[in-house]
Scaffold this active site. Structure first.
Site, short mmCIF file in Angstrom:
data_model
loop_
_atom_site.label_atom_id
_atom_site.label_comp_id
_atom_site.label_asym_id
_atom_site.label_seq_id
_atom_site.Cartn_x
_atom_site.Cartn_y
_atom_site.Cartn_z
CB ILE A 136 -0.86 0.03 1.19
CG1 ILE A 136 -1.89 -1.42 0.91
CG2 ILE A 136 -1.72 1.28 1.43
CD1 ILE A 136 -2.64 -1.81 2.42
CB ALA B 95 6.48 1.09 8.49
CE1 TYR C 247 -2.36 -5.43 11.09
CE2 TYR C 247 -4.38 -6.31 10.57
CZ TYR C 247 -3.37 -5.34 10.23
OH TYR C 247 -3.54 -4.32 9.45
#
Ligand code: UDP
Length: 334
Positions: free
Chosen positions: A11, A79, A146
């Site tokens: 992305i 990131a 996550y």
């Protein structure tokens, strides 16, 4: 100048080109843990002004050097590690790289009076939906590490706004697919886990069988439903979010999706139809941390950012297919 962290990744690289196309000065920062040097070469071969710096957000001095060396006005922070299954197996990797590294970045921003950031968040912050489509007010109970790291970062950003007036716009991405293959950009993970590239790889390489994870979810055909958004539409949302942030100077959050859901089986069938060939498939057990359905309400982004997706699912899958063929040729020629 705009700093894009993770700009050698999927992305991030599309984001860099989106801003470069509009004449922005762009500084790309990446540690190549999951990004690729070839992607940076592809960007710099078309956009000579694009600046690249290699470094790691976990080393605060790497970021401090960036802010000392360049006049950075705003940050687009992408990131991160983003594989759900891996986040269960090695959670510390996710907490260190996603959460701790972001704290380094925010602190360095504060020290250098850079007060605007766009952050890549995720639909995984919501967990199992209580209603559909999911809007931004939906409760946030992530069901995997996550998603927890991304929610933690959102909360940290809220506190930095209260304490220091550091303003952030967080975009909660649904399932990103597609590729700007004409500019040499696309999804490139060494251990691919995502649905569309996995099916395409199995069809093109024939060296493994595509597996559908779970067949008894409470959905129309028993397989998971997701909202698939084209990466080219997603990065357009980043640009609109940037203008929104600069103009209004407020922190905010937006879902970025199409408001349309497709089951895993439907995606598989669409790819079979596009490729016009049989692709072997088998069922496998459910994957840990997968919600049955994730479907965005993107009304807020429509109303406040003036954003709406444009690409059809067919166009997105076709572009992912072209990219996959490019990648196979690239690897064969190396
Ligand atoms: N999926 C699957 N087989 C695969 C990869 C993914 O059945 O080889 C399913 C997965 O269980 C989920 C959907 O496809 O329901 C999208 O998964 P992906 O990893 O692409 O994105 P996520 O939803 O985890 O962000």
């Amino acid at each position: 100048m705009i700093l894009i962290t993770g700009g050698a990744g999927y992305i991030g690289s599309h984001c860099a080109v989106e801003f470069l196309k509009d004449g922005f000065d762009v500084l790309i920062f990446d540690n190549f843990s999951t990004g690729h040097r070839e992607i940076i070469q592809n960007i710099q071969s078309k956009y000579k002004s694009a600046v690249f710096c290699e470094g790691d957000l976990r080393n605060k001095s790497d970021i401090d050097n960036l802010f000392k060396s360049y006049k950075i006005d705003a940050v687009i922070h992408l990131a991160a590690y983003s594989i759900v299954s891996e986040s269960f197996n090695v959670p510390e990797k996710y907490y260190e790289n996603n959460v701790c590294a972001t704290i380094n970045l925010l602190n360095s921003m504060l020290e250098n009076s850079v007060m605007n950031i766009i952050f890549s968040s995720t639909a995984a912050v919501y967990g199992e939906p209580l209603y559909l489509p999911i809007d931004e007010k939906h409760s946030k109970k992530p069901i995997n590490p996550y998603g927890k790291t991304k929610l933690m970062i959102e909360n940290i950003m809220d506190d930095y706004d209260i304490a220091y007036r550091l303003k952030s716009v967080r975009l909660r991405y649904f399932n990103v697919i597609g590729a700007d293959y004409e500019n040499g950009l696309g999804e490139w993970h060494d251990n691919e886990t995502h649905l569309v590239p996995i099916i395409l790889k199995s069809a093109l390489k024939n060296d493994f069988v595509f597996k559908i994870f779970g067949k008894d979810y409470s959905t129309k055909d028993g397989t998971c439903i997701r909202d698939y958004i084209d990466v080219r539409d997603l990065v357009a949302a980043h640009k609109l979010a940037y203008y929104y942030l600069i103009k209004n100077q407020i922190s905010d959050v937006f879902n970025i999706g199409t408001q349309k859901g497709y089951s895993v089986k439907e995606i598989y069938e669409i790819i079979v139809e596009i490729l016009g060939k049989k692709i072997p498939v088998e069922y496998a057990p459910k994957r840990n941390g997968d919600s049955a359905v994730l479907l965005a309400s993107a009304k807020k982004a429509e109303n406040l950012l003036g954003w709406r997706y444009k690409k059809t699912l067919y166009e997105s899958i076709k572009s992912a297919y072209e990219w996959e063929r490019y990648l196979i040729n690239l690897k064969a020629s190396n």
